[in-house]
Design an enzyme around this catalytic site. Sequence first.
Site, PDB file in Angstrom:
ATOM      1  CG  ASP A  15     -40.967  24.757 -45.668  1.00 59.66           C
ATOM      2  OD1 ASP A  15     -39.723  24.705 -44.746  1.00 59.66           O
ATOM      3  OD2 ASP A  15     -40.773  25.992 -46.050  1.00 59.66           O
ATOM      4  CG  ASP A  72     -38.693  27.028 -52.746  1.00 64.48           C
ATOM      5  OD1 ASP A  72     -39.592  26.393 -52.779  1.00 64.48           O
ATOM      6  OD2 ASP A  72     -38.017  27.582 -52.410  1.00 64.48           O
ATOM      7  CE1 TYR A 100     -48.980  30.363 -47.718  1.00 63.95           C
ATOM      8  CE2 TYR A 100     -48.354  30.950 -45.688  1.00 63.95           C
ATOM      9  CZ  TYR A 100     -48.233  30.124 -47.143  1.00 63.95           C
ATOM     10  OH  TYR A 100     -47.095  30.945 -47.233  1.00 63.95           O
ATOM     11  CE  LYS A 144     -46.080  30.785 -51.189  1.00 64.17           C
ATOM     12  NZ  LYS A 144     -44.980  30.257 -50.471  1.00 64.17           N
ATOM     13  CG  ASP A 197     -42.841  25.607 -52.812  1.00 66.39           C
ATOM     14  OD1 ASP A 197     -43.290  25.672 -53.986  1.00 66.39           O
ATOM     15  OD2 ASP A 197     -42.527  25.657 -51.391  1.00 66.39           O
ATOM     16  CG  HIS A 209     -35.766   3.244 -75.956  1.00 64.80           C
ATOM     17  ND1 HIS A 209     -35.069   2.251 -77.263  1.00 64.80           N
ATOM     18  CD2 HIS A 209     -36.465   1.057 -75.774  1.00 64.80           C
ATOM     19  CE1 HIS A 209     -35.432   1.052 -77.960  1.00 64.80           C
ATOM     20  NE2 HIS A 209     -36.254   0.491 -77.149  1.00 64.80           N
ATOM     21  NE  ARG A 216     -44.446  38.956 -48.044  1.00 67.42           N
ATOM     22  CZ  ARG A 216     -45.158  38.829 -46.133  1.00 67.42           C
ATOM     23  NH1 ARG A 216     -45.106  38.347 -45.400  1.00 67.42           N
ATOM     24  NH2 ARG A 216     -43.272  39.771 -46.020  1.00 67.42           N
ATOM     25  CE1 TYR A 226     -48.726  34.969 -44.589  1.00 65.53           C
ATOM     26  CE2 TYR A 226     -48.343  34.543 -47.125  1.00 65.53           C
ATOM     27  CZ  TYR A 226     -47.985  35.017 -45.851  1.00 65.53           C
ATOM     28  OH  TYR A 226     -45.616  35.058 -45.778  1.00 65.53           O
TER      29      TYR A 226
HETATM   30  C1  F6R Z   1     -42.482  31.054 -48.204  1.00 68.89           C
HETATM   31  C2  F6R Z   1     -42.398  32.026 -48.909  1.00 68.89           C
HETATM   32  C3  F6R Z   1     -42.084  33.320 -48.716  1.00 68.89           C
HETATM   33  C4  F6R Z   1     -42.210  33.626 -46.774  1.00 68.89           C
HETATM   34  C5  F6R Z   1     -42.404  35.415 -46.989  1.00 68.89           C
HETATM   35  C6  F6R Z   1     -43.258  35.461 -45.262  1.00 68.89           C
HETATM   36  O1  F6R Z   1     -41.744  29.326 -48.268  1.00 68.89           O
HETATM   37  O2  F6R Z   1     -42.445  31.787 -50.104  1.00 68.89           O
HETATM   38  O3  F6R Z   1     -41.810  34.134 -49.315  1.00 68.89           O
HETATM   39  O4  F6R Z   1     -44.106  33.635 -48.164  1.00 68.89           O
HETATM   40  O5  F6R Z   1     -41.051  35.074 -46.886  1.00 68.89           O
HETATM   41  O6  F6R Z   1     -42.690  35.201 -44.881  1.00 68.89           O
HETATM   42  P1  F6R Z   1     -43.626  35.064 -43.240  1.00 68.89           P
HETATM   43  O7  F6R Z   1     -45.116  35.781 -43.582  1.00 68.89           O
HETATM   44  O8  F6R Z   1     -43.362  33.874 -42.756  1.00 68.89           O
HETATM   45  O9  F6R Z   1     -43.114  35.594 -42.790  1.00 68.89           O
HETATM   46 MG    MG Z   2     -40.975  26.320 -50.537  1.00 68.77          MG
HETATM   47 MG    MG Z   3     -41.695  28.214 -47.003  1.00 67.35          MG
END
Ligand code: F6R
Ligand code: MG
Ligand code: MG
Length: 383
Positions: free
Chosen positions: A11, A131, A228, A231, A233, A242, A265, A347
């Site tokens: 990412d 994701d 943290y 992700k 992902d 086969h 999050r 987090y």
């Molecule tokens: C990131 C994700 C999102 C973020 C959320 C808060 O890949 O899955 O759910 O955790 O959008 O993001 P921040 O803390 O950057 O505002």
């Molecule tokens: Mg991601």
């Molecule tokens: Mg992200």
Amino acid sequence: MRSTVSVIKADIGSLAGHHVVHPDTMAAANRVLAEAKRQGIILDYYITNVGDDLELIMSHTRGELDTKVHETAWDAFKEATKVSKELGLYAAGQDLLSDSFSGNLKGMGPGMAELDIEERPSEPIAIFMADKTEPGAFNLPLYKMFADPFNTAGLVIDPTMNEGFKFEVLDVYEGQSVILNSPEEIYSLLGLIGTPARYVIRRVYRKADNMLGSVTSIERLNLIAGKYVGKDDPVLIVRLQHGFPALGEALEAFSFPYLVPGWMRGSHYGPIMPVSQRDAKATRFDGPPRLIGLGFNVKNGRLTGPSDLFDDPAFDETRRMAAMITDYMRRHGPFMPHRLEPTEMEYTTLPTLIEKLKPRFKKEEDVAKAKPSVYTSKDQGMD
Ligand code: F6R
Ligand code: MG
Ligand code: MG
């Protein structure tokens, strides 16, 4: 011929929040990979995204953990990050944990799965990329593909598959792995992989000839960085046909939208929704967790394809069920089991909250003693 398919992802920032990779960042990565192909470092490549993850699919003959291939991926992510920063995209460079490249990408942030094989005359593979979830999310479908005859008819019908498969399971906390045999040890296998946050199926081998059948990325960013940072992902490569699961058996394993951790999050369980590349963006509550599948043939280290495997009305009901489960889970709001258990939340303010409230927690016996002064008749609204 020996060839390697390396799927490496990161990412590096996304458009309007953590939901989709911007095409200009993909174009920047494309320039780096095109040049690496021109120089003969890689033989072929394909670039895509699922949600906010930029996915580099590269084929070559240099084996796993090759410095030049990994450096190419690193450069592609760096160039894409530059564009991400110029455009002010969100969380630019998020998964790149280090400033400089040294040797290979292990521990540097990007996730990767590398399939190093002696090509069969026809080598069909499927690459699955998700994701808003984590590597253990592939435990359930891998079990279904390689160990469950209710999913994979070949386990009963195909004599090569009939002998079963070996599962290499990694304990991501201790950094050690164990091989378990299916079908003899499936209960022990399930005992581990049913805890997907800790035990991840890294590779599957065919028992008849030890041929590698699948490889999963195993990086957990928060375990690498100790906090943290984004992700984990995951990506998964599966060899097909086969003596391996037929394409339709591999896809069948995703027909049930099972619950995975990692949504919103990094702190919620949600149903995994298999979608076409077109729909590979994380919208509702930053999800629900999305999965794409691409089918290729590998020949002399080159890739033919892809076919967008979930771009198919046969998966409409799975998606509809995932949407219903989304509603159901969301109605739990901040309550478990929609919210993850505290140790798995990416987090959280929970530790600080508990610390802050510590002085206000009273022992049960003290509460009893204090009762008359605390609960006056006034407090109870009896005046
Ligand atoms: C990131 C994700 C999102 C973020 C959320 C808060 O890949 O899955 O759910 O955790 O959008 O993001 P921040 O803390 O950057 O505002
Ligand atoms: Mg991601
Ligand atoms: Mg992200």
